[in-house]
Design a protein around this motif. Structure first.
Motif, PDB file in Angstrom:
ATOM      1  N   CYS A  41      65.491  53.734  63.677  1.00  0.00           N
ATOM      2  CA  CYS A  41      64.657  53.370  64.176  1.00  0.00           C
ATOM      3  C   CYS A  41      63.225  52.921  62.659  1.00  0.00           C
ATOM      4  O   CYS A  41      63.050  53.889  62.149  1.00  0.00           O
ATOM      5  N   PRO A  42      63.098  51.539  63.103  1.00  0.00           N
ATOM      6  CA  PRO A  42      61.779  51.685  62.170  1.00  0.00           C
ATOM      7  C   PRO A  42      60.433  52.451  61.971  1.00  0.00           C
ATOM      8  O   PRO A  42      60.013  52.297  61.209  1.00  0.00           O
ATOM      9  N   GLY A  43      59.868  53.160  63.035  1.00  0.00           N
ATOM     10  CA  GLY A  43      58.958  54.082  63.266  1.00  0.00           C
ATOM     11  C   GLY A  43      59.163  55.003  62.463  1.00  0.00           C
ATOM     12  O   GLY A  43      58.255  55.356  61.760  1.00  0.00           O
ATOM     13  N   CYS A  44      60.537  55.693  63.123  1.00  0.00           N
ATOM     14  CA  CYS A  44      60.669  57.350  62.150  1.00  0.00           C
ATOM     15  C   CYS A  44      61.911  57.187  61.231  1.00  0.00           C
ATOM     16  O   CYS A  44      61.898  58.245  60.837  1.00  0.00           O
ATOM     17  N   GLY A  45      62.537  56.394  61.964  1.00  0.00           N
ATOM     18  CA  GLY A  45      64.123  57.046  60.507  1.00  0.00           C
ATOM     19  C   GLY A  45      65.015  57.489  61.187  1.00  0.00           C
ATOM     20  O   GLY A  45      66.291  57.402  60.633  1.00  0.00           O
ATOM     21  N   LYS A  46      65.011  57.892  62.122  1.00  0.00           N
ATOM     22  CA  LYS A  46      66.226  58.612  63.251  1.00  0.00           C
ATOM     23  C   LYS A  46      67.379  57.355  63.834  1.00  0.00           C
ATOM     24  O   LYS A  46      66.419  56.808  64.442  1.00  0.00           O
ATOM     25  N   GLN A  47      68.616  57.927  63.381  1.00  0.00           N
ATOM     26  CA  GLN A  47      69.419  56.948  64.063  1.00  0.00           C
ATOM     27  C   GLN A  47      69.124  57.215  65.315  1.00  0.00           C
ATOM     28  O   GLN A  47      69.352  58.419  65.781  1.00  0.00           O
ATOM     29  N   CYS A  80      64.136  55.092  70.774  1.00  0.00           N
ATOM     30  CA  CYS A  80      64.245  56.025  70.381  1.00  0.00           C
ATOM     31  C   CYS A  80      63.899  57.788  70.812  1.00  0.00           C
ATOM     32  O   CYS A  80      62.968  57.355  71.879  1.00  0.00           O
ATOM     33  N   ASP A  81      64.496  58.143  70.476  1.00  0.00           N
ATOM     34  CA  ASP A  81      65.076  59.777  71.299  1.00  0.00           C
ATOM     35  C   ASP A  81      63.488  60.208  70.730  1.00  0.00           C
ATOM     36  O   ASP A  81      63.281  61.931  71.408  1.00  0.00           O
ATOM     37  N   ARG A  82      62.727  60.322  69.523  1.00  0.00           N
ATOM     38  CA  ARG A  82      61.828  61.227  68.399  1.00  0.00           C
ATOM     39  C   ARG A  82      60.484  61.505  69.223  1.00  0.00           C
ATOM     40  O   ARG A  82      60.599  60.226  69.562  1.00  0.00           O
ATOM     41  N   LYS A  83      59.921  62.012  70.383  1.00  0.00           N
ATOM     42  CA  LYS A  83      58.809  61.883  70.693  1.00  0.00           C
ATOM     43  C   LYS A  83      57.850  61.907  70.212  1.00  0.00           C
ATOM     44  O   LYS A  83      56.754  61.076  70.814  1.00  0.00           O
ATOM     45  N   SER A  84      57.473  62.338  68.844  1.00  0.00           N
ATOM     46  CA  SER A  84      56.508  61.824  68.102  1.00  0.00           C
ATOM     47  C   SER A  84      56.313  60.492  67.059  1.00  0.00           C
ATOM     48  O   SER A  84      55.889  59.748  67.215  1.00  0.00           O
ATOM     49  N   CYS A  85      57.715  59.514  68.089  1.00  0.00           N
ATOM     50  CA  CYS A  85      57.674  58.172  67.611  1.00  0.00           C
ATOM     51  C   CYS A  85      56.565  57.347  68.024  1.00  0.00           C
ATOM     52  O   CYS A  85      57.012  57.245  69.356  1.00  0.00           O
ATOM     53  N   TYR A  86      55.871  56.428  67.459  1.00  0.00           N
ATOM     54  CA  TYR A  86      55.247  55.576  68.793  1.00  0.00           C
ATOM     55  C   TYR A  86      56.509  54.261  69.271  1.00  0.00           C
ATOM     56  O   TYR A  86      55.187  53.839  69.912  1.00  0.00           O
ATOM     57  N   ARG A  87      57.159  53.710  68.495  1.00  0.00           N
ATOM     58  CA  ARG A  87      58.714  53.508  69.297  1.00  0.00           C
ATOM     59  C   ARG A  87      59.174  54.011  70.441  1.00  0.00           C
ATOM     60  O   ARG A  87      59.751  54.878  70.544  1.00  0.00           O
ATOM     61  N   LYS A  88      59.111  53.799  71.521  1.00  0.00           N
ATOM     62  CA  LYS A  88      59.589  54.284  72.358  1.00  0.00           C
ATOM     63  C   LYS A  88      61.505  52.996  72.194  1.00  0.00           C
ATOM     64  O   LYS A  88      62.326  54.212  72.720  1.00  0.00           O
ATOM     65  N   THR A  89      61.528  51.545  72.326  1.00  0.00           N
ATOM     66  CA  THR A  89      63.153  51.353  71.801  1.00  0.00           C
ATOM     67  C   THR A  89      62.186  50.231  71.223  1.00  0.00           C
ATOM     68  O   THR A  89      61.361  49.656  70.268  1.00  0.00           O
TER      69      THR A  89
END
Length: 190
Positions: A41-47, A80-89
């Motif tokens: 994810c470009p927002g949080c970096g999570k795979q 993007c499955d991280r709740k705190s990330c501003y990007r959903k997809t």
């Protein structure tokens, strides 16, 4: 002599699989699928692992002889499955082939940027037409990036006014010297 596949010629070292090639007299259309691992994810970096959808992007590629090359690339949109990330997809980018918000491949963008740096607007557009590259003068100029500006404030500002002819046009020259970070708050330059 070993024969190379279309994918090995057009996409060396890039994670794509060529599905179909359509050939006409002036355009070569290559349909390809990304085979890269899921992106981050470009927002949080999570795979990412969950696929939202897939869609086809059309990318202009460098010409192959006298023919234009268009790559129709199937890419995946991930959740993007991280709740705190501003990007959903987000959409995966294929390294070495696609960039965000671009309608041309990274190879073609690099070539156009080099032409724009050397020639500028209209002359670069004329050369692109001769090379069968799709680019107008404004697109070429948008590819140019400004050099980095120092974030330090001027330390000394000298102003010199002069006239080209007596009583006619006057001009002003400003000469700046850079301030250290500690002194920046103490000095106010207008």
């Amino acid at each position: 002599m070993a024969s190379k596949t279309v994918g090995a010629v057009l996409f060396p070292g890039i994670d794509v699989r060529v599905e179909r090639v359509s050939d006409s007299s002036d355009v070569l259309v290559v349909e390809a699928v990304s085979t890269a691992r899921p992106g981050r994810c470009p927002g949080c970096g999570k795979q990412a692992w969950r696929i939202h959808s897939t869609y086809q992007r059309a990318l202009n590629e460098r010409p192959l002889g006298p023919r234009r090359v268009i790559v129709r690339l199937w890419v995946r949109r991930y959740f993007c499955d991280r709740k705190s990330c501003y990007r959903k997809t987000f959409v995966e980018q294929v390294p070495g082939l696609s960039e965000r918000h671009r309608h041309s491949s990274t190879g073609l963008t690099g070539r156009l940027r080099s032409i724009a740096v050397e020639l500028g607007g209209r002359p670069a557009a004329r050369l692109c037409r001769r090379l069968r590259l799709v680019a107008g003068r404004t697109r070429l100029l948008r590819l140019l990036t400004a050099p980095a500006v120092p974030d330090r404030a001027p330390r000394v500002l000298g102003v010199d006014e002069f006239a080209f002819r007596k009583g006619c046009t006057s001009a002003r020259v400003r000469v700046c010297s850079m301030l250290s970070t500690a002194s920046r708050a103490a000095c106010r330059v207008r």
